[in-house]
Scaffold this motif. Structure first.
Motif, PDB file in Angstrom:
ATOM      1  N   ILE A  86      56.523  44.318  24.361  1.00 41.62           N
ATOM      2  CA  ILE A  86      55.506  44.072  25.381  1.00 41.62           C
ATOM      3  C   ILE A  86      56.186  44.157  26.736  1.00 41.62           C
ATOM      4  CG2 ILE A  86      53.853  42.413  26.309  1.00 41.62           C
ATOM      5  CD1 ILE A  86      53.555  41.262  23.513  1.00 41.62           C
ATOM      6  N   LEU A  87      55.600  44.888  27.659  1.00 40.32           N
ATOM      7  CA  LEU A  87      56.180  45.026  28.992  1.00 40.32           C
ATOM      8  C   LEU A  87      55.879  43.787  29.832  1.00 40.32           C
ATOM      9  CD1 LEU A  87      55.417  48.780  29.713  1.00 40.32           C
ATOM     10  CD2 LEU A  87      57.671  47.733  29.397  1.00 40.32           C
ATOM     11  N   PRO A  88      56.736  43.474  30.805  1.00 41.05           N
ATOM     12  CA  PRO A  88      56.546  42.271  31.625  1.00 41.05           C
ATOM     13  C   PRO A  88      55.147  42.182  32.234  1.00 41.05           C
ATOM     14  CG  PRO A  88      58.699  43.212  32.055  1.00 41.05           C
ATOM     15  CD  PRO A  88      57.982  44.181  31.157  1.00 41.05           C
ATOM     16  N   GLY A  89      54.506  41.036  32.010  1.00 41.41           N
ATOM     17  CA  GLY A  89      53.171  40.809  32.554  1.00 41.41           C
ATOM     18  C   GLY A  89      52.041  41.353  31.706  1.00 41.41           C
ATOM     19  N   GLY A  90      52.390  41.953  30.568  1.00 38.51           N
ATOM     20  CA  GLY A  90      51.358  42.562  29.734  1.00 38.51           C
ATOM     21  C   GLY A  90      50.347  41.554  29.219  1.00 38.51           C
ATOM     22  N   LEU A  91      50.819  40.429  28.716  1.00 35.68           N
ATOM     23  CA  LEU A  91      49.898  39.423  28.182  1.00 35.68           C
ATOM     24  C   LEU A  91      49.069  38.780  29.292  1.00 35.68           C
ATOM     25  CD1 LEU A  91      52.027  37.613  25.448  1.00 35.68           C
ATOM     26  CD2 LEU A  91      50.429  39.516  25.192  1.00 35.68           C
ATOM     27  N   ALA A  92      49.684  38.563  30.442  1.00 37.57           N
ATOM     28  CA  ALA A  92      48.941  37.982  31.567  1.00 37.57           C
ATOM     29  C   ALA A  92      47.805  38.900  31.988  1.00 37.57           C
ATOM     30  CB  ALA A  92      49.879  37.721  32.741  1.00 37.57           C
ATOM     31  N   ARG A  93      48.057  40.208  31.962  1.00 35.92           N
ATOM     32  CA  ARG A  93      46.988  41.156  32.319  1.00 35.92           C
ATOM     33  C   ARG A  93      45.893  41.163  31.255  1.00 35.92           C
ATOM     34  NH1 ARG A  93      51.594  43.870  34.289  1.00 35.92           N
ATOM     35  NH2 ARG A  93      51.898  45.066  32.357  1.00 35.92           N
ATOM     36  N   ASP A  94      46.266  41.038  29.981  1.00 38.13           N
ATOM     37  CA  ASP A  94      45.262  40.949  28.920  1.00 38.13           C
ATOM     38  C   ASP A  94      44.361  39.729  29.130  1.00 38.13           C
ATOM     39  OD1 ASP A  94      46.390  43.161  27.720  1.00 38.13           O
ATOM     40  OD2 ASP A  94      47.495  42.026  26.216  1.00 38.13           O
ATOM     41  N   ILE A  95      44.997  38.588  29.388  1.00 37.69           N
ATOM     42  CA  ILE A  95      44.240  37.357  29.607  1.00 37.69           C
ATOM     43  C   ILE A  95      43.323  37.502  30.815  1.00 37.69           C
ATOM     44  CG2 ILE A  95      44.457  34.936  30.287  1.00 37.69           C
ATOM     45  CD1 ILE A  95      47.051  34.871  28.595  1.00 37.69           C
ATOM     46  N   ALA A  96      43.854  38.061  31.901  1.00 34.47           N
ATOM     47  CA  ALA A  96      43.062  38.226  33.121  1.00 34.47           C
ATOM     48  C   ALA A  96      41.860  39.134  32.889  1.00 34.47           C
ATOM     49  CB  ALA A  96      43.935  38.776  34.248  1.00 34.47           C
ATOM     50  N   ALA A  97      42.051  40.191  32.100  1.00 34.59           N
ATOM     51  CA  ALA A  97      40.950  41.121  31.836  1.00 34.59           C
ATOM     52  C   ALA A  97      39.818  40.441  31.083  1.00 34.59           C
ATOM     53  CB  ALA A  97      41.463  42.326  31.041  1.00 34.59           C
ATOM     54  N   LEU A  98      40.159  39.657  30.068  1.00 33.76           N
ATOM     55  CA  LEU A  98      39.119  38.996  29.283  1.00 33.76           C
ATOM     56  C   LEU A  98      38.517  37.803  30.021  1.00 33.76           C
ATOM     57  CD1 LEU A  98      40.516  39.218  25.640  1.00 33.76           C
ATOM     58  CD2 LEU A  98      38.796  40.639  26.762  1.00 33.76           C
ATOM     59  N   GLU A  99      39.301  37.157  30.874  1.00 39.04           N
ATOM     60  CA  GLU A  99      38.753  36.071  31.686  1.00 39.04           C
ATOM     61  C   GLU A  99      37.802  36.628  32.743  1.00 39.04           C
ATOM     62  OE1 GLU A  99      40.266  32.176  31.605  1.00 39.04           O
ATOM     63  OE2 GLU A  99      39.332  33.263  29.956  1.00 39.04           O
ATOM     64  N   SER A 100      38.105  37.815  33.250  1.00 38.91           N
ATOM     65  CA  SER A 100      37.248  38.430  34.274  1.00 38.91           C
ATOM     66  C   SER A 100      35.981  39.031  33.685  1.00 38.91           C
ATOM     67  CB  SER A 100      38.028  39.520  35.018  1.00 38.91           C
ATOM     68  OG  SER A 100      39.145  38.982  35.679  1.00 38.91           O
ATOM     69  N   HIS A 101      36.006  39.301  32.389  1.00 35.06           N
ATOM     70  CA  HIS A 101      34.865  39.939  31.725  1.00 35.06           C
ATOM     71  C   HIS A 101      34.503  39.114  30.482  1.00 35.06           C
ATOM     72  CE1 HIS A 101      35.311  43.458  34.315  1.00 35.06           C
ATOM     73  NE2 HIS A 101      36.604  43.364  34.088  1.00 35.06           N
ATOM     74  N   PRO A 102      33.940  37.952  30.671  1.00 35.27           N
ATOM     75  CA  PRO A 102      33.644  37.062  29.537  1.00 35.27           C
ATOM     76  C   PRO A 102      32.646  37.651  28.545  1.00 35.27           C
ATOM     77  CG  PRO A 102      32.616  36.261  31.551  1.00 35.27           C
ATOM     78  CD  PRO A 102      33.536  37.358  31.962  1.00 35.27           C
TER      79      PRO A 102
END
Length: 249
Positions: free
Chosen positions: A97-113
């Motif tokens: 996993i590249l740095p920040g990959g999981l944070a971006r996944d979380i942000a995407a799903l939090e932004s699009h509930p």
């Protein structure tokens, strides 16, 4: 109370050469998660030797398991019995996993509930050490079932299916990864898409390692199942699910 994202990695005896690198990338991601989030890593052996699990240390946030051989799909799905996260991210044992990959996944799903899943672009790591972007990467934005199915039928599937992050409830509802001998990761993406739009993250979230030892590069991999049968059953499952009319959530 902390929220959890669960990473699921299948591994087989003889396939742990790069598992330590996967561990280092997951460990690094623990420090990059948004405030209030924690990480759980499930590593499941496709077999019962215990040998590939020796490549990673015993740590509280890591849960290991094993069972009789059943293929990558069955192995991933069985690992979910120990999942405590509200989101699940797939990771192969020879990828990172590249740095920040999981944070971006979380942000995407939090932004699009309203969406049940997301997926990030990836970089192919070639044997000479160079990297290359996927040839069909879609732009940042909404991913629909119709778009993915058309690409699947055209043999130009546009995403790296092993980069899927899905809400755990959705993944379980569609049967997680099916117990077919190949293409199970594509099947999981198509089934999630059949009942929920997803979000494409254009920033690469991981590295897909291409190397002579990987399972899909082995001559025997082409013989695990008839390709036409695989193509048919993966499409049929997603189409049948779409046809029920049920949508997530």
């Amino acid at each position: 109370m902390s929220r959890i994202i669960t990473v699921v990695t299948p591994v087989y005896d003889g396939g742990a050469k790069y598992l330590r690198e996967a561990y280092e990338s997951v460990k690094d991601e623990r420090q990059r998660l948004p405030r209030g989030w924690e990480l759980q890593w499930l590593v499941q052996e496709d077999g019962t030797t215990g040998r590939p699990l020796l490549a990673i240390p015993e740590e509280p946030w890591i849960s290991t398991g094993m069972a009789s051989k059943g293929g990558a799909g069955a192995t991933r799905t069985l690992a979910l019995s120990r999942a405590t996260g509200e989101m699940v991210r797939a990771l192969d044992a020879d990828d990172v996993i590249l740095p920040g990959g999981l944070a971006r996944d979380i942000a995407a799903l939090e932004s699009h509930p309203e969406m049940g899943w997301c997926i990030s672009a990836g970089l192919d790591l070639l044997p000479d050490g160079s990297t290359m972007a996927g040839p069909y990467d879609p732009p940042e934005g909404r991913l629909t079932y119709e778009t993915l199915l058309a690409a699947y039928d055209d043999d130009r599937f546009p995403v790296i299916s092993t980069h899927l992050t899905a809400r755990t409830a959705l993944l379980l509802a569609v049967g997680a990864w099916p117990a077919i001998p190949a293409w199970e990761a594509i099947a999981a993406v198509l089934c999630c898409a059949a009942v929920s739009d997803g979000w494409m993250i254009s920033a690469p979230g991981g590295i897909y390692r291409k190397h002579p030892g990987q399972m899909t590069s082995q001559p025997s991999y082409a013989e695990v199942a008839d390709q036409d049968e695989l193509r048919t059953i993966v499409r049929a499952q997603a189409t049948a699910l779409r046809g029920t009319g049920w949508r997530w959530p």
